[in-house]
Design a protein around this motif. Sequence first.
Motif, PDB file in Angstrom:
ATOM      1  N   ILE A  19       0.877  -1.167   0.000  1.00 51.35           N
ATOM      2  CA  ILE A  19       0.000   0.000   0.000  1.00 51.35           C
ATOM      3  C   ILE A  19       0.914   1.216   0.000  1.00 51.35           C
ATOM      4  N   LEU A  28       2.066   4.942  -9.406  1.00 50.65           N
ATOM      5  CA  LEU A  28       1.087   4.017  -8.839  1.00 50.65           C
ATOM      6  C   LEU A  28       0.815   4.359  -7.387  1.00 50.65           C
ATOM      7  N   GLU A  29      -0.383   3.977  -6.939  1.00 50.48           N
ATOM      8  CA  GLU A  29      -0.649   4.023  -5.503  1.00 50.48           C
ATOM      9  C   GLU A  29      -1.758   3.033  -5.183  1.00 50.48           C
ATOM     10  N   CYS A  30      -1.819   2.661  -3.914  1.00 51.54           N
ATOM     11  CA  CYS A  30      -2.866   1.734  -3.488  1.00 51.54           C
ATOM     12  C   CYS A  30      -3.165   2.010  -2.022  1.00 51.54           C
ATOM     13  N   SER A  31      -4.435   2.130  -1.686  1.00 56.45           N
ATOM     14  CA  SER A  31      -4.816   2.338  -0.287  1.00 56.45           C
ATOM     15  C   SER A  31      -5.115   0.986   0.353  1.00 56.45           C
ATOM     16  N   GLU A  34      -8.455  -0.263  -0.906  1.00 54.64           N
ATOM     17  CA  GLU A  34      -8.401  -0.856  -2.260  1.00 54.64           C
ATOM     18  C   GLU A  34      -7.827  -2.272  -2.209  1.00 54.64           C
ATOM     19  N   LEU A  35      -6.803  -2.450  -1.386  1.00 54.46           N
ATOM     20  CA  LEU A  35      -6.209  -3.775  -1.248  1.00 54.46           C
ATOM     21  C   LEU A  35      -7.227  -4.760  -0.671  1.00 54.46           C
ATOM     22  N   SER A  38      -9.803  -5.789  -3.200  1.00 52.58           N
ATOM     23  CA  SER A  38      -9.251  -6.743  -4.159  1.00 52.58           C
ATOM     24  C   SER A  38      -9.156  -8.139  -3.540  1.00 52.58           C
ATOM     25  N   ILE A 211       0.634  -6.261  -5.937  1.00 52.27           N
ATOM     26  CA  ILE A 211      -0.258  -5.098  -5.993  1.00 52.27           C
ATOM     27  C   ILE A 211       0.497  -3.892  -5.438  1.00 52.27           C
ATOM     28  N   PRO A 212       0.479  -2.697  -6.047  1.00 55.29           N
ATOM     29  CA  PRO A 212      -0.288  -2.317  -7.235  1.00 55.29           C
ATOM     30  C   PRO A 212       0.497  -2.424  -8.551  1.00 55.29           C
ATOM     31  N   ASP A 215      -1.752  -6.877 -11.408  1.00 55.35           N
ATOM     32  CA  ASP A 215      -3.124  -7.135 -10.993  1.00 55.35           C
ATOM     33  C   ASP A 215      -3.326  -8.632 -10.738  1.00 55.35           C
TER      34      ASP A 215
END
Length: 247
Positions: A19, A28-31, A34-35, A38, A211-212, A215
């Motif tokens: 994250i 890219l980013e991922c919270s 969001e993780l 998924s 991730i991220p 996919d």
Amino acid sequence: MRTIPTLYQGEKIDAHAHIGEFGGWANLECSADELLNSMKLYNVSKTVLYYADNELVRKAVSEHPDKLVGCVWPDPRSPDARALVRRAIKEWGFKGIKLHPLFNAFLPNDEIVYPLMEEARAAKVPVLIHSGHPPFSLPWSIGELAENFRDVTIVMLHMGHGNGIYIESALNVARRYDNIYLETSGVAMHTKIKEALERVGEDRVMYGSDIPFHDPLVEIGKVCANDLPARLLERVFYTNVKEVMRI
Ligand SMILES: [Zn+2]
């Protein structure tokens, strides 16, 4: 006639996710949310999480201790690296050490890494190492570290990554050192996942998404494109990660 393989629907553990923000070229980013979304979508019950900002991971893991498993990501060149690793394992309950020789610019077998390997040995946790990019993260260099720490479990993330020669060498190095395990995220040849199960061992290959950067649709699909029997799918997607991470 062969039909289109379906994505494995069974329960999974993801050995590799992040994250936070990866700016610059990666963009890219991922919270954490969001993780977690998924994970629900792809039936992933636990995810092994690491990021250079260890506090971000610590917060997410403490909020979702049943779903997220933390690994500490130290910069071995920092004088505080060993203390950070010790604190993360003993106080935060983190389950492994992630090293990124390319990102932090050091060779895997450099002596600056040894104190961290000693911490891993004492705590009986695995060391997960990015692989696949010269000059710092080639499989042969990770092999040198594995040779010097035969009693420490090393997970070679990406199992050589995007270059066929590196991927082949990842398999050969893992065959030579039984303390090396292979993780599948980002690997460019799906056939090498099956080959690794045959040549390295059914208990030595594990699923990760990264991730991220990648996919799950692609990363799960890459394993499933090999038409593996159910027994091996369960090994790659669940049992091997569980055993190596001791979770
Ligand atoms: Zn990664």
